[in-house]
Design an enzyme around this catalytic site. Sequence first.
Site, short mmCIF file in Angstrom:
data_model
loop_
_atom_site.label_atom_id
_atom_site.label_comp_id
_atom_site.label_asym_id
_atom_site.label_seq_id
_atom_site.Cartn_x
_atom_site.Cartn_y
_atom_site.Cartn_z
N HIS A 1 -7.30 -6.17 0.82
CA HIS A 1 -6.15 -5.31 1.08
C HIS A 1 -5.38 -5.74 2.32
O HIS A 1 -4.39 -5.13 2.69
CB HIS A 1 -6.66 -3.86 1.27
CG HIS A 1 -5.60 -2.81 1.07
ND1 HIS A 1 -5.06 -2.51 -0.17
CD2 HIS A 1 -4.97 -1.99 1.95
CE1 HIS A 1 -4.16 -1.54 -0.04
NE2 HIS A 1 -4.08 -1.20 1.25
N ASP B 1 -10.04 -5.77 -3.54
CA ASP B 1 -9.48 -4.71 -2.68
C ASP B 1 -10.39 -3.51 -2.75
O ASP B 1 -10.61 -2.93 -3.82
CB ASP B 1 -8.07 -4.39 -3.18
CG ASP B 1 -7.32 -3.44 -2.27
OD1 ASP B 1 -7.95 -2.67 -1.54
OD2 ASP B 1 -6.08 -3.49 -2.29
N SER C 1 0.83 -1.20 0.00
CA SER C 1 0.00 0.00 0.00
C SER C 1 0.87 1.25 0.00
O SER C 1 1.60 1.49 -0.95
CB SER C 1 -0.92 -0.06 1.21
OG SER C 1 -1.91 0.93 1.12
#
Lengths: 741, 282
Positions: free
Chosen positions: B260, B226, B149
């Site tokens: 995620h 995600d 991320s």
Amino acid sequence: HFFNLDSIGVELKNSIKRELHCPVCEEMVKQPIVLPCMHSVCVLCAAEVLVQRGYPPPELPAEPKTPTSSPITRSPRQTRRPPPKTDRLDRVIRTGLLCGTHPGRRRKDTPPVIMLFPCPTCGKDVELGERGLADCLRNLTLERIVERYRHTVSLGSMAVMCQFCKPPQALEATKGCADCRSNFCNECFKLYHPWGTPRAQHEHILPTHSFRPKVLVCVEHEQERLQFYCRSCQRLLCPLCKLRRAHSGHKIMPIALAYQTLKEKITKEMNYVFANQDSVQAQITQVESGIAQTEEQLNQCVSELRSVLAERQGALAMLLEGARAQRAGALNAQLSEKQSLLENAGLLTYTQELLKETDQSCFVQAARVTHNRLVKAIENQQHFSLSADPSFRHFQMDVSRELKALSSMDFIQAPLAPVIDTQKTLAYDQLYLCWRLPQDSAPAWHYSVEYLRKVGGAGALWGRVLSEGSSGSNGTHCSWQRLDDVGGTSAVIDKLEMDSVYVLRVRGCNKAGFGEYSEEVYLHTPPATVLSFCLDSRWGLHAERVALGKGQTYARSVPGMTLLQAADRALTSCHLTSDLLVADVSITQGRHYWACSVEPGSYLVKVGVGVEAKLQEWFHLPQDMASPRYDPDSGHDSGAEDTQDCPPPFCFLTMGMGKILLPKCGASNTSTGPLTAPLPPRLGLCLDFEKGRLTFYDAHSLRVLWEGTVDCSAPVCPAFCFIGGGALQLQELIANLFQHC
Amino acid sequence: MALTQVSSNKCSDGDQKVFEHDSSELKCKMKFAIYLPPKAESSKCPVLYWLSGLTCTEQNFITKAGSQQAASEHGIIIVAPDTSPRGCNIEGEDESWDFGTGAGFYVNATQEPWKTNYRMYSYVTEELPRLINSNFPADPEKMSISGHSMGGHGALICALKNPGKYKSVSAFAPICNPIQCAWGQKAFSGYLGPDKSTWESYDATVLAESYSGPELDILIDQGRDDQFLSASQLLPDNLIAACSKKKIPVVFRLQQGYDHSYYFIFSFINDHIKHHAKYLNA
């Protein structure tokens, strides 16, 4: 990755030993330094050599500073050990010479002497720098390799102990630390190099007794690491050296780049050498397997022969056996017959006794019967004949032929050089090559014909077969063109260039490969495109005197019935006929070539060209040779007019008696007599319509025989004239004669 | 600079440790996690730097990602720093979860009151490697970088801005084009100011468009489910387009069903470590 010293053979080990030897003491190098000539020697050997040479004792390279010199990075138990004492060192010290590590004696009082070191490997003297041996860097890498080598060699001998284990538990050392310069077992190493402290990045090495400093430092600037490499001087530089004037304009690169570049280069080179060795090895293996294979084949052939021989032997032996059995049978039968005759033995003994009888009448009485019996016996004996042929005449063997074949059994030979048939080989619209193999040559599966156009025209070259034609003799020319896989013993080459000389050669190929080339033959191509035509038989006036054959390309002049009858009546006067034959095409432009063969036994033949219309005119009014009105025609006005405005409407050459009459242009030949040339087997003609010129050639060598002029204001056609008997064959196109694929 | 060990646990035959030190770039105490494989006992090992995402510390990766097994097998040291300076007492640093504490965005801030402490870019590319190389058996020439991320964004920009420094780079669900997404715009305007031209040197897509250097081999895994992907925060297509144009090799894997979270990282971390090992152990 370096050599895995653990797993190499003895030979390789010795080879490596040589790499590690000092050329002076010829033992493994100890503390080697690198001379300016790139060779390495022990530092003490170098010092000794210089001393022996008479130089003052040289300053030795100083011990450089290492990370272990700062307390925080040094191992807690580091003891400063004195340098190892050797005999040589003692000698150097004892004779009052200095050791460079002696504190306080850095600079000498005497001016620097430029020393010359005799390098044993170079074989000549090498100039040392101002500071002598101290200018030479230590070859730490070589030291490390020697160390590793020594380690593998002396594995198993005295073990190195961990210097930190608390007694009584002293363990063997498993690694050394180059920075701490001590040996550790695994646990002690972890203890003294805890992660999260600077000591964690110390360098692991194999356990050893002789630690060397980790890095090279500059000889001039003792605190500086050698971080640069000068490619121009091939020297290691520290940051301060780099700034010097001596290196201005030089190619200097960071040591990391030099490391990478050199590493890649020598890795590539090493791989190349390996690969090369591999490839040579592979080739050797190939050769060996090739030989093994061929041997195998040979043995197979021979064992095949043996088995066939054994078979034949068996078969023939059986035949013999059969004959023997048969005869034996017959003879056995007779044996019993003969045995019965042995019974006569008794009769004979009786007869002998009988003959002793003296009384005549008794004798006669007995002898009468005996006489009959004896007669009979004699008869039997005389009629006896063997019922079987004792001779074995039909069973003799003549193996001389087989022996000869076997003794000449040999590896397949390539075919011998073919012999070109120069009679049949010719150049016309295409090249026709014809050959045969010599008698004792191995057979060829197919042939390869090579040809080459030699630059330049026909010129004065004769079309003879040259011996040992080597392609290099006439300088460079383009490479040979090939016709491969030619079956049969002839070949045709098309797509020719006119007016050139072509060289041809041929060789055979069989299982053993290609054989030798034949001798080279030179063929001359015609000077102009080939004209193909037939003899025109439309004009049939003299049909009874001229016979056309072979597709209208052959003509024979015969007397004909009329003349036969006329000659029958006449005795002294004679009639000679003049018969004109014309081609079925006429030429209106350009250059054209054709060839023909005049039979050598022909009486009189004329070959040439004429204006079609004019020839036609003549044809319809045949001129008689014997007529006084007839002007002998030899292709031009002989002597009548010296200067000529226009060329005649015809041009011929006359041949007979195996010769050609060559008329002269001009009047000056009368003294020497008429000029003749031998009649060539093939005659070539080339007409240049635009120039009005007709050239005669020997068709094989394309040697010019004669040149004449002809009026080309109208269509012109080839023409022939028979006077008396004769025959003529037009050269047919090779393309038509020989079908080829 | 002295390191103090905070914790040490044996894991997969190696050691998972956490150290604390005073950072000169960030002007505060910083912790980092370091995994040392068994091979480190006998020789120097290559180093993989892992940058975590928003709200993470040095703990999340080492407790949730399951990277130790692969690191042990391939003989790679994994260093996982924190995601921002901590305890700096800057006003507003704890207000949002996507800006300030736990959201350093791996930039060197130029705006007050962040510019003194928020220098995560220099920390990750300079101070931390120096520290690791002088206190651990690390091979200074063999470094790679990866992240998740915001950390994925950090890994990509560190690699693109320092051609040749990292042997390989990979990322999980990275923020590929921060200039174009809400997260990036919020963080950059806070750390770097309103002038968008200053943002470009921290945007992986922009950097890729003008990259010139040794060939990079980028591996990116992205979960299909995600939520941030569908919220246009990640924008991987932009990066892929830029890389295709510049012929930078990218392997982009869209993983069906994955989100995620760290469960996603756990599932594919072995592949990533293998990817890095290819170059680090060459």
